[in-house]
Design a protein around this motif. Structure first.
Motif, PDB file in Angstrom:
ATOM      1  N   THR A 249      44.601  37.075  38.352  1.00  7.59           N
ATOM      2  CA  THR A 249      44.592  38.292  37.543  1.00  7.59           C
ATOM      3  C   THR A 249      43.222  38.944  37.644  1.00  7.59           C
ATOM      4  OG1 THR A 249      43.874  37.119  35.557  1.00  7.59           O
ATOM      5  CG2 THR A 249      46.263  37.329  35.902  1.00  7.59           C
ATOM      6  N   GLY A 250      43.113  40.125  37.078  1.00 10.15           N
ATOM      7  CA  GLY A 250      41.849  40.844  37.075  1.00 10.15           C
ATOM      8  C   GLY A 250      40.965  40.426  35.912  1.00 10.15           C
TER       9      GLY A 250
ATOM     10  N   PHE B  28      36.896  41.835  42.493  1.00 10.80           N
ATOM     11  CA  PHE B  28      37.536  42.653  41.475  1.00 10.80           C
ATOM     12  C   PHE B  28      37.070  44.096  41.626  1.00 10.80           C
ATOM     13  CE2 PHE B  28      36.843  38.354  39.959  1.00 10.80           C
ATOM     14  CZ  PHE B  28      38.121  37.974  39.586  1.00 10.80           C
ATOM     15  N   SER B  29      37.966  45.039  41.428  1.00  8.33           N
ATOM     16  CA  SER B  29      37.675  46.458  41.576  1.00  8.33           C
ATOM     17  C   SER B  29      36.759  46.962  40.468  1.00  8.33           C
ATOM     18  CB  SER B  29      38.975  47.258  41.546  1.00  8.33           C
ATOM     19  OG  SER B  29      38.704  48.636  41.473  1.00  8.33           O
ATOM     20  N   ILE B  30      35.764  47.787  40.840  1.00  6.71           N
ATOM     21  CA  ILE B  30      34.932  48.408  39.813  1.00  6.71           C
ATOM     22  C   ILE B  30      35.713  49.496  39.078  1.00  6.71           C
ATOM     23  CG2 ILE B  30      32.767  47.931  41.036  1.00  6.71           C
ATOM     24  CD1 ILE B  30      32.707  51.048  41.553  1.00  6.71           C
ATOM     25  N   ASN B  31      36.808  49.967  39.661  1.00  5.69           N
ATOM     26  CA  ASN B  31      37.597  51.034  39.040  1.00  5.69           C
ATOM     27  C   ASN B  31      38.319  50.579  37.781  1.00  5.69           C
ATOM     28  OD1 ASN B  31      36.914  52.925  41.026  1.00  5.69           O
ATOM     29  ND2 ASN B  31      38.548  52.184  42.355  1.00  5.69           N
ATOM     30  N   ASP B  32      38.924  49.385  37.843  1.00  9.51           N
ATOM     31  CA  ASP B  32      39.735  48.933  36.712  1.00  9.51           C
ATOM     32  C   ASP B  32      39.694  47.420  36.485  1.00  9.51           C
ATOM     33  OD1 ASP B  32      41.194  48.034  38.889  1.00  9.51           O
ATOM     34  OD2 ASP B  32      42.931  49.309  38.504  1.00  9.51           O
ATOM     35  N   GLY B  33      38.835  46.709  37.212  1.00  9.22           N
ATOM     36  CA  GLY B  33      38.715  45.263  37.041  1.00  9.22           C
ATOM     37  C   GLY B  33      39.842  44.472  37.676  1.00  9.22           C
ATOM     38  N   SER B  34      40.750  45.131  38.380  1.00  6.06           N
ATOM     39  CA  SER B  34      41.894  44.428  38.967  1.00  6.06           C
ATOM     40  C   SER B  34      41.452  43.499  40.105  1.00  6.06           C
ATOM     41  CB  SER B  34      42.933  45.426  39.481  1.00  6.06           C
ATOM     42  OG  SER B  34      42.377  46.220  40.517  1.00  6.06           O
ATOM     43  N   ARG B  35      42.237  42.473  40.327  1.00  5.44           N
ATOM     44  CA  ARG B  35      41.978  41.512  41.393  1.00  5.44           C
ATOM     45  C   ARG B  35      42.204  42.190  42.739  1.00  5.44           C
ATOM     46  NH1 ARG B  35      44.923  39.071  45.008  1.00  5.44           N
ATOM     47  NH2 ARG B  35      44.379  37.018  45.778  1.00  5.44           N
ATOM     48  N   GLU B  36      41.234  42.036  43.641  1.00  8.23           N
ATOM     49  CA  GLU B  36      41.377  42.561  44.998  1.00  8.23           C
ATOM     50  C   GLU B  36      41.669  41.438  45.987  1.00  8.23           C
ATOM     51  OE1 GLU B  36      37.623  44.625  45.473  1.00  8.23           O
ATOM     52  OE2 GLU B  36      38.536  46.491  44.791  1.00  8.23           O
ATOM     53  N   SER B  37      41.028  40.292  45.806  1.00  5.44           N
ATOM     54  CA  SER B  37      41.258  39.144  46.688  1.00  5.44           C
ATOM     55  C   SER B  37      40.666  37.896  46.059  1.00  5.44           C
ATOM     56  CB  SER B  37      40.644  39.385  48.071  1.00  5.44           C
ATOM     57  OG  SER B  37      39.237  39.420  47.978  1.00  5.44           O
ATOM     58  N   GLY B  38      40.960  36.759  46.692  1.00  8.16           N
ATOM     59  CA  GLY B  38      40.416  35.482  46.231  1.00  8.16           C
ATOM     60  C   GLY B  38      41.434  34.694  45.437  1.00  8.16           C
TER      61      GLY B  38
ATOM     62  N   PRO C 155      38.748  34.998  35.813  1.00 13.58           N
ATOM     63  CA  PRO C 155      39.968  34.378  35.315  1.00 13.58           C
ATOM     64  C   PRO C 155      40.423  33.160  36.117  1.00 13.58           C
ATOM     65  CG  PRO C 155      40.489  36.432  36.427  1.00 13.58           C
ATOM     66  CD  PRO C 155      38.991  36.334  36.364  1.00 13.58           C
ATOM     67  N   HIS C 156      39.792  32.905  37.264  1.00 13.97           N
ATOM     68  CA  HIS C 156      40.205  31.759  38.079  1.00 13.97           C
ATOM     69  C   HIS C 156      39.838  30.448  37.412  1.00 13.97           C
ATOM     70  CE1 HIS C 156      39.403  28.967  41.643  1.00 13.97           C
ATOM     71  NE2 HIS C 156      40.710  29.005  41.487  1.00 13.97           N
ATOM     72  N   GLN C 157      38.532  30.220  37.224  1.00 10.05           N
ATOM     73  CA  GLN C 157      38.105  28.968  36.611  1.00 10.05           C
ATOM     74  C   GLN C 157      36.922  29.153  35.666  1.00 10.05           C
ATOM     75  OE1 GLN C 157      37.529  26.061  39.746  1.00 10.05           O
ATOM     76  NE2 GLN C 157      39.665  25.455  39.627  1.00 10.05           N
ATOM     77  N   GLY C 158      36.699  30.381  35.241  1.00  8.30           N
ATOM     78  CA  GLY C 158      35.697  30.605  34.213  1.00  8.30           C
ATOM     79  C   GLY C 158      34.266  30.770  34.686  1.00  8.30           C
ATOM     80  N   CYS C 159      34.031  30.831  35.977  1.00  4.06           N
ATOM     81  CA  CYS C 159      32.688  31.103  36.469  1.00  4.06           C
ATOM     82  C   CYS C 159      32.334  32.545  36.114  1.00  4.06           C
ATOM     83  CB  CYS C 159      32.615  30.934  37.983  1.00  4.06           C
ATOM     84  SG  CYS C 159      32.802  29.233  38.530  1.00  4.06           S
ATOM     85  N   GLU C 160      31.087  32.895  36.288  1.00  6.07           N
ATOM     86  CA  GLU C 160      30.648  34.236  35.943  1.00  6.07           C
ATOM     87  C   GLU C 160      30.539  35.119  37.179  1.00  6.07           C
ATOM     88  OE1 GLU C 160      26.532  35.556  34.226  1.00  6.07           O
ATOM     89  OE2 GLU C 160      27.791  34.760  32.608  1.00  6.07           O
ATOM     90  N   VAL C 161      31.080  36.325  37.078  1.00  5.42           N
ATOM     91  CA  VAL C 161      30.893  37.315  38.134  1.00  5.42           C
ATOM     92  C   VAL C 161      29.390  37.555  38.226  1.00  5.42           C
ATOM     93  CG1 VAL C 161      31.226  39.746  38.704  1.00  5.42           C
ATOM     94  CG2 VAL C 161      33.143  38.389  37.866  1.00  5.42           C
ATOM     95  N   SER C 162      28.835  37.427  39.426  1.00 10.80           N
ATOM     96  CA  SER C 162      27.374  37.466  39.542  1.00 10.80           C
ATOM     97  C   SER C 162      26.853  38.375  40.640  1.00 10.80           C
ATOM     98  CB  SER C 162      26.858  36.046  39.782  1.00 10.80           C
ATOM     99  OG  SER C 162      27.434  35.515  40.963  1.00 10.80           O
TER     100      SER C 162
END
Length: 146
Positions: free
Chosen positions: A129-130, A115-125, A92-99
């Motif tokens: 948003t998640g 992002f958390s594997i539990n619920d996709g929520s933002r952890e840092s960075g 959600p930051h700038q559209g790059c792909e989680v890799s």
């Protein structure tokens, strides 16, 4: 008296920027640079949710307490045994792909949002948003994602 200026010669090959943009992920440093130029301006939007036909993935391929990054635009997680979740890999930051996956986090390598594997929520960075959750349903030994 008029000033004499040299005119640059015509370019015969790709520019450095074109080479970097085309060379995604060759080296970690270049991959991050490439992704940075590829993700453009900082809109901070949540990004699009993938759409189309559901993707089939075997439940056995997703580790308990871990995640699987599919070739499509999805990440599938199994936070606890028998509990499956799916998320868009679009950061959600700038559209790059989680890799990447690091311990219990999904990682966007462009700017290191976690992002958390539990619920996709933002952890840092820098992401605010998640990750967007995507529909996942069980179909025997498989999951249908999307």
């Amino acid at each position: 008296m008029s000033e004499i200026r040299s005119v640059p010669e015509a370019q015969t090959g790709p520019t450095r920027r074109q080479v970097l943009q085309a060379g995604t992920g060759i080296v970690v440093g270049l991959g991050a640079t490439t992704a940075l130029t590829a993700c453009g301006g900082g809109s901070g939007s949540d990004g699009p949710t993938p759409s189309g036909e559901p993707v089939t993935v075997a439940k056995a391929d997703i580790p308990v307490g871990g995640a699987l990054l599919l070739d499509t635009k999805y990440a599938v997680t199994q936070p606890n045994a028998g509990e499956f979740k799916a998320f868009s890999k679009t950061c959600p930051h700038q559209g790059c792909e989680v890799s990447q996956i690091h311990e219990k986090s999904l990682v966007c390598a462009c700017h290191t949002s976690l992002f958390s594997i539990n619920d996709g929520s933002r952890e840092s960075g820098p992401a605010r948003t998640g990750l967007r959750e995507v529909a996942v349903r069980e179909d025997g030994d498989n999951l249908l994602v999307g």
